[in-house]
Design a protein around this motif. Structure first.
Motif, short mmCIF file in Angstrom:
data_model
loop_
_atom_site.label_atom_id
_atom_site.label_comp_id
_atom_site.label_asym_id
_atom_site.label_seq_id
_atom_site.Cartn_x
_atom_site.Cartn_y
_atom_site.Cartn_z
N GLN A 6 0.86 -1.19 0.00
CA GLN A 6 0.00 0.00 0.00
C GLN A 6 0.89 1.23 0.00
O GLN A 6 1.90 1.26 0.71
CB GLN A 6 -0.85 0.05 1.28
CG GLN A 6 -1.77 -1.15 1.46
CD GLN A 6 -2.54 -1.08 2.79
OE1 GLN A 6 -1.98 -0.67 3.80
NE2 GLN A 6 -3.79 -1.50 2.77
N LYS A 7 0.54 2.24 -0.78
CA LYS A 7 1.34 3.47 -0.79
C LYS A 7 0.42 4.66 -0.47
O LYS A 7 -0.69 4.76 -1.01
CB LYS A 7 2.00 3.66 -2.15
CG LYS A 7 2.83 4.94 -2.28
CD LYS A 7 2.10 6.04 -3.02
CE LYS A 7 2.80 7.37 -2.93
NZ LYS A 7 2.10 8.43 -3.70
N PHE A 8 0.90 5.52 0.42
CA PHE A 8 0.11 6.69 0.81
C PHE A 8 0.90 7.95 0.48
O PHE A 8 2.04 8.12 0.91
CB PHE A 8 -0.22 6.64 2.30
CG PHE A 8 -1.12 5.48 2.65
CD1 PHE A 8 -2.50 5.59 2.56
CD2 PHE A 8 -0.58 4.26 3.01
CE1 PHE A 8 -3.32 4.51 2.85
CE2 PHE A 8 -1.39 3.16 3.30
CZ PHE A 8 -2.77 3.29 3.22
N ARG A 150 10.77 13.83 -8.24
CA ARG A 150 9.53 14.24 -7.59
C ARG A 150 8.40 13.27 -7.92
O ARG A 150 8.25 12.84 -9.05
CB ARG A 150 9.14 15.67 -8.03
CG ARG A 150 10.13 16.76 -7.63
CD ARG A 150 10.43 16.82 -6.14
NE ARG A 150 9.26 16.89 -5.28
CZ ARG A 150 8.67 18.02 -4.89
NH1 ARG A 150 9.13 19.17 -5.29
NH2 ARG A 150 7.64 17.98 -4.08
N GLY A 151 7.64 12.93 -6.91
CA GLY A 151 6.54 11.98 -7.09
C GLY A 151 7.01 10.53 -7.06
O GLY A 151 6.24 9.60 -7.32
N GLY A 152 8.29 10.31 -6.71
CA GLY A 152 8.90 8.99 -6.85
C GLY A 152 8.44 7.92 -5.87
O GLY A 152 8.79 6.74 -6.05
N SER A 153 7.66 8.27 -4.87
CA SER A 153 7.21 7.23 -3.92
C SER A 153 6.33 6.18 -4.60
O SER A 153 6.30 5.02 -4.19
CB SER A 153 6.42 7.85 -2.77
OG SER A 153 7.26 8.67 -2.01
N ASP A 154 5.62 6.59 -5.65
CA ASP A 154 4.82 5.62 -6.40
C ASP A 154 5.75 4.54 -6.95
O ASP A 154 5.42 3.34 -6.95
CB ASP A 154 4.10 6.29 -7.59
CG ASP A 154 3.14 7.37 -7.16
OD1 ASP A 154 2.54 7.23 -6.08
OD2 ASP A 154 2.97 8.35 -7.91
N THR A 155 6.90 4.99 -7.44
CA THR A 155 7.87 4.05 -8.03
C THR A 155 8.46 3.12 -6.97
O THR A 155 8.64 1.93 -7.21
CB THR A 155 8.96 4.85 -8.77
OG1 THR A 155 8.32 5.61 -9.79
CG2 THR A 155 10.02 3.96 -9.37
N ALA A 208 0.01 14.26 -15.96
CA ALA A 208 -1.01 13.84 -15.00
C ALA A 208 -0.29 13.30 -13.77
O ALA A 208 0.24 12.20 -13.76
CB ALA A 208 -1.92 12.76 -15.59
N GLN A 209 -0.27 14.11 -12.75
CA GLN A 209 0.57 13.90 -11.58
C GLN A 209 0.20 12.65 -10.77
O GLN A 209 0.97 12.20 -9.93
CB GLN A 209 0.29 15.12 -10.71
CG GLN A 209 1.28 15.50 -9.71
CD GLN A 209 0.63 16.54 -8.79
OE1 GLN A 209 -0.30 17.24 -9.18
NE2 GLN A 209 1.11 16.63 -7.58
N VAL A 210 -0.99 12.11 -11.04
CA VAL A 210 -1.55 11.10 -10.15
C VAL A 210 -0.66 9.86 -9.99
O VAL A 210 -0.66 9.24 -8.92
CB VAL A 210 -3.01 10.76 -10.59
CG1 VAL A 210 -3.05 10.17 -11.98
CG2 VAL A 210 -3.71 9.88 -9.59
MG MG Z 1 2.38 11.70 -6.11
#
Ligand code: MG
Ligand code: ADP
Ligand code: ASP
Length: 405
Positions: A6-8, A150-155, A208-210
């Motif tokens: 799970q990622k938050f 930036r936004g790398g936690s999804d990865t 799309a930043q999502v």
């Molecule tokens: Mg993000």
């Protein structure tokens, strides 16, 4: 039972109340008997604030130190989430990127994950602990902390799901799925039940930043099925997978990227090898070039010249200008002009290939809204235009309305 990741994101963990809410979601999965690995981002705007602190000290902070600085944000969230879980009586442990085994290359601020050494996480899971991992970070071969962009936690989350062969990878965020356009920008945006990796990859790469685009690349490569869903409402989200159920849409989504810049090289010699010189220079500095436009050659008096215009990420603009300026006379560039006041607006959709007239419809919507197009680029499943930045949101709404998605 199976293992789930799970990622938050930042807004989901922004304060104590939200952290308790997240602890509740995590605990529920644990109670069902799953092994649970959780990836967290920094709280709220923490990463932005840390970068602003660096900029107060210096205009050009070293990337190594930026990584040292920004990686602290995720550590705060991870420790606090463990405390929230412990408060409710759940066993949990927080791990930084290096403790969790994230080995990356040496590219500070935009590192790529090379492998994940799973032993530590597996040991913790064997002890029946919930494992909370800091997103966005790893360690390189010199034992220095790196971050993934930036936004790398999804990865981080998708890489873990792949490495641990998780049965599910759930990306919890502040919207309840992937929409046909940013729901904060376009009122009529529609939530997609499913979307294919290829379309999601384009949308993510086009602004799309999502989801972080690398996360989608990894999900596709390792066939990790993702679900993007809300941490605040218990609703089904959007599934990202190889083949999405075909919805009767000509386009799947509209995306906008404001963080782009245009660089124009004026008066280049109109002869073979010039484009090679320009773009190999940029490539050797790892600067990604996006849209490229070359003018037809012109002959004035005795010399033939041409212009080349291209776009880069705003964060790469200065480096691109510095490199080209230094080589301007060697290449024969008369003048270099740059412009950050632009937006790239794109439409994405696998249905485009079989539907002629999609480009015309997009340009019609822009024309009717009196929006001038500076650059155009197309591929099989996307069309992008570069326009003035202040018209970006208007363009997204106009295009979205024209396609009735
Ligand atoms: Mg993000
Ligand atoms: P997190 O902090 O959870 O990682 P982000 O802010 O990175 O969340 O991403 C979520 C945001 O992405 C949403 O709040 C939304 O404004 C934006 N967004 C942009 N395009 C889309 C889209 N097509 N569908 C859903 N959200 C989108
Ligand atoms: N905290 C990092 C950022 O703001 C990583 C992330 O949120 O995914 O970019």
């Amino acid at each position: 039972m199976s293992l789930i990741v799970q990622k938050f994101g930042g807004s989901s963990v922004r304060d104590a109340q939200r952290l308790r809410n997240v602890a509740g979601i995590v605990a529920k999965a644990y109670d069902k008997g799953h092994d649970v690995v959780v990836v967290v981002s920094a709280q709220g705007k923490t990463t932005d604030n840390l970068i602003a602190m660096a900029k107060e000290i210096t205009a050009k902070p070293s990337n190594r130190e930026l990584d040292m600085l920004t990686s602290t944000g995720e550590q705060v969230s991870a420790a606090l989430l463990v405390m929230a879980l412990n408060e409710e009586g759940y066993p949990a442990v927080s791990l930084t990127g290096w403790q969790a085994g994230f080995a990356t290359d040496t590219n500070h601020t935009r590192a790529r994950i090379k492998r994940i050494n799973k032993e530590r996480i597996e040991n913790e899971l064997d002890k029946k602990r919930i494992v909370i991992v800091t997103g966005f970070q790893g360690i390189n071969r010199y034992d220095d902390i790196t971050t993934l962009g930036r936004g790398g936690s999804d990865t981080s989350a998708v890489a873990l799901a792949a490495a641990l062969s998780a049965s599910r990878c759930l990306i919890y965020t502040d919207v309840d799925g992937v929409y046909t356009a940013d729901p904060r920008l376009v009122k009529g945006a529609v939530k997609l039940g499913e979307i294919s990796y290829n379309e999601m990859l384009e949308l993510a790469s086009l602004g799309a930043q999502v989801l972080h685009n690398r996360s989608v690349e990894l999900a596709k490569k390792y066939n990790v099925e993702l679900e993007v869903l809300s941490s605040l409402e218990d609703l089904p989200g959007t599934i990202v997978k190889e083949v999405a159920k075909v919805e009767k849409l000509m386009i799947t989504g509209v995306a906008k990227d404001d963080k782009v810049a245009r660089v124009a090289l004026i008066g280049l010699p109109d002869k073979p090898g010039v484009a090679f010189k320009v773009f190999s220079l940029l490539a050797s500095s790892r600067i990604n070039v996006d849209i490229i436009l070359q003018s037809v050659g012109r002959t004035d008096a005795s010399t033939s010249t041409k212009d080349i215009t291209f776009t880069v990420a705003e964060s790469d603009k200065q480096a691109a200008l510095d490199i080209l300026q230094a080589q301007a006379s060697a290449i024969g560039i008369e003048e270099i002009i740059s412009d950050s006041n632009i937006s790239k607006v794109s439409i994405v959709g696998a249905g485009m290939e079989s539907n002629p007239g999609v480009a015309a419809k997009m340009f019609e919507a822009l024309g009717e809204s009196n929006i001038n197009i500076h650059m155009i680029s197309t591929s099989e499943i996307k069309i992008s235009v570069v326009i003035d930045k202040d018209l970006g949101s208007k363009a997204v709404s106009a295009i979205h309305a024209a396609f009735e998605v």
